[in-house]
Design a protein around this motif. Structure first.
Motif, PDB file in Angstrom:
ATOM      1  N   ALA A  25       0.895  -1.228   0.000  1.00  0.00           N
ATOM      2  CA  ALA A  25      -0.179  -0.095   0.241  1.00  0.00           C
ATOM      3  C   ALA A  25       0.921   1.110  -0.061  1.00  0.00           C
ATOM      4  CB  ALA A  25      -1.039   0.160   0.937  1.00  0.00           C
ATOM      5  N   ARG A  26       1.978   1.242   0.697  1.00  0.00           N
ATOM      6  CA  ARG A  26       2.693   2.320   0.632  1.00  0.00           C
ATOM      7  C   ARG A  26       3.428   2.645  -0.431  1.00  0.00           C
ATOM      8  NH1 ARG A  26       6.042   1.519   6.612  1.00  0.00           N
ATOM      9  NH2 ARG A  26       4.200   2.174   7.916  1.00  0.00           N
ATOM     10  N   GLY A  27       3.846   1.476  -1.348  1.00  0.00           N
ATOM     11  CA  GLY A  27       4.314   1.533  -2.712  1.00  0.00           C
ATOM     12  C   GLY A  27       3.564   2.200  -3.744  1.00  0.00           C
ATOM     13  N   GLU A  28       2.037   1.747  -3.533  1.00  0.00           N
ATOM     14  CA  GLU A  28       1.183   2.282  -4.495  1.00  0.00           C
ATOM     15  C   GLU A  28       0.970   3.993  -4.109  1.00  0.00           C
ATOM     16  OE1 GLU A  28      -2.411  -0.078  -4.354  1.00  0.00           O
ATOM     17  OE2 GLU A  28      -1.485  -1.807  -5.038  1.00  0.00           O
ATOM     18  N   ALA A  85       1.432   6.728  -6.828  1.00  0.00           N
ATOM     19  CA  ALA A  85       0.513   7.710  -7.190  1.00  0.00           C
ATOM     20  C   ALA A  85       0.994   9.262  -7.139  1.00  0.00           C
ATOM     21  CB  ALA A  85      -0.764   7.487  -6.365  1.00  0.00           C
ATOM     22  N   THR A  86       1.766   9.317  -6.077  1.00  0.00           N
ATOM     23  CA  THR A  86       2.132  10.773  -5.658  1.00  0.00           C
ATOM     24  C   THR A  86       3.224  11.201  -6.774  1.00  0.00           C
ATOM     25  OG1 THR A  86       1.899  10.382  -3.322  1.00  0.00           O
ATOM     26  CG2 THR A  86       3.409  12.003  -4.081  1.00  0.00           C
ATOM     27  N   GLU A  87       3.937  10.129  -7.019  1.00  0.00           N
ATOM     28  CA  GLU A  87       5.096  10.656  -8.154  1.00  0.00           C
ATOM     29  C   GLU A  87       4.292  10.659  -9.743  1.00  0.00           C
ATOM     30  OE1 GLU A  87       8.022  11.102  -7.925  1.00  0.00           O
ATOM     31  OE2 GLU A  87       8.374  10.590  -5.696  1.00  0.00           O
ATOM     32  N   ILE A 130       4.053  18.352 -14.023  1.00  0.00           N
ATOM     33  CA  ILE A 130       5.017  19.002 -14.773  1.00  0.00           C
ATOM     34  C   ILE A 130       4.921  18.989 -16.217  1.00  0.00           C
ATOM     35  CG2 ILE A 130       7.461  18.397 -15.332  1.00  0.00           C
ATOM     36  CD1 ILE A 130       7.700  17.841 -12.391  1.00  0.00           C
ATOM     37  N   LEU A 131       4.267  17.881 -16.644  1.00  0.00           N
ATOM     38  CA  LEU A 131       3.718  17.671 -18.022  1.00  0.00           C
ATOM     39  C   LEU A 131       2.911  18.612 -18.595  1.00  0.00           C
ATOM     40  CD1 LEU A 131       4.077  13.655 -18.468  1.00  0.00           C
ATOM     41  CD2 LEU A 131       5.951  15.497 -19.462  1.00  0.00           C
ATOM     42  N   SER A 132       1.826  18.970 -17.614  1.00  0.00           N
ATOM     43  CA  SER A 132       0.941  19.756 -17.970  1.00  0.00           C
ATOM     44  C   SER A 132       1.483  21.225 -18.274  1.00  0.00           C
ATOM     45  CB  SER A 132      -0.468  19.741 -17.212  1.00  0.00           C
ATOM     46  OG  SER A 132       0.180  20.237 -15.844  1.00  0.00           O
TER      47      SER A 132
END
Length: 273
Positions: free
Chosen positions: A189-192, A196-198, A205-207
């Protein structure tokens, strides 16, 4: 006759000399009694004692390893266990070890067994398995307080083995497995959450840079073409088709629910009337 008497006298002197001499090793000390009265401690070396008057008790000053037999113990949380330990002790006062107790080794063994049952009985099973060092310190303190008046110093006390019932072993194994599964789910869960945060930060940044978004489109095309796929995907940026979508919405706006009023003559006739 004189020769025989001389030989007999010489043999008696030799026998007295042999029985009066005592040799103490470097790691030994002697506690001597003369007619039942305590004398000064006897140091190592060759010592002369009066046969029939003096009695010598040898005391070993080396460290003695004492194994405590397995003890049936019930812990504080009502779990039955078999516990054994090892005690290392040595005599620091030979006189007190002889005068204060009949057999200091046997007495130390019995005190160690009693202390082991008492200390382990005050602890729960988790403490017995995970915090054995604290129990060793408590055992050493408890045993030392009893053996110090005897001139015996306890060096080390270590719990060797802890045997618990098989049913409890299976329960502990299931508990450990459940704990590992819980940790795995938390880590996943912490990895997900981190992923998601990244992704959110990358999207922001892309927008902010349309050129970066175009480069990302091109990179995606290269990745699709590298796998020799038969399907070709052309990404269409939203800024290109945006004017077309606005024009379509403008045409549909005068009507209701996306339809023009000319397409509904009945409604127009009612309005005119």
């Amino acid at each position: 006759m004189i020769i025989a008497t001389a030989i007999t006298f010489a043999l008696v002197l030799l026998l007295l000399a042999m029985t009066s001499l005592r040799v103490l090793k470097e790691y030994e000390r002697g506690v001597a009694f003369r007619l039942g009265r305590l004398r000064e401690p006897v140091e190592p070396g060759v010592r002369v004692l009066l046969p029939g008057f003096d009695k010598l008790v040898r005391v070993d000053l080396r460290v003695v390893t004492l194994t405590i037999p397995p003890q049936e113990v019930i812990t504080r949380d009502n779990v039955s266990a078999r516990v054994n330990a090892v005690v290392l002790f040595r005599v620091v006062d030979p006189v007190r070890s002889v005068m204060s107790v009949e057999n200091h080794a046997v007495a130390t063994s019995l005190i160690a067994q009693t202390a082991l049952r008492s200390v382990v009985g005050r602890a729960d099973l988790d403490t017995l398995l995970a915090h054995r060092a604290d129990l060793n310190e408590d055992l050493a303190t408890s045993i030392a307080s009893m053996t110090e008046p005897w001139g015996v110093k306890v060096e080390v006390v270590e719990i060797k083995d802890v045997e618990i019932p098989e049913v409890m072993q299976r329960a502990m194994a299931r508990e450990a497995e459940a704990e590992r599964e819980r940790r795995a789910k938390v880590i996943n869960a912490r990895g997900e959450l981190q992923a998601a945060t990244e992704l959110r930060d990358a999207a922001k940044i892309l927008s902010e840079s349309p050129a970066s978004l175009q480069l990302r489109y091109l990179q995606t095309l290269l990745e699709l073409g590298a796998d020799h796929n038969s399907t070709v995907v052309f990404p269409l940026p939203i800024d290109i088709i945006g004017p077309f979508l606005d024009a379509v919405r403008g045409k549909a706006a005068p009507g209701v629910n996306g339809t023009s009023p000319l397409t509904n003559p009945a409604q127009r006739t009612r309005d005119e009337l």
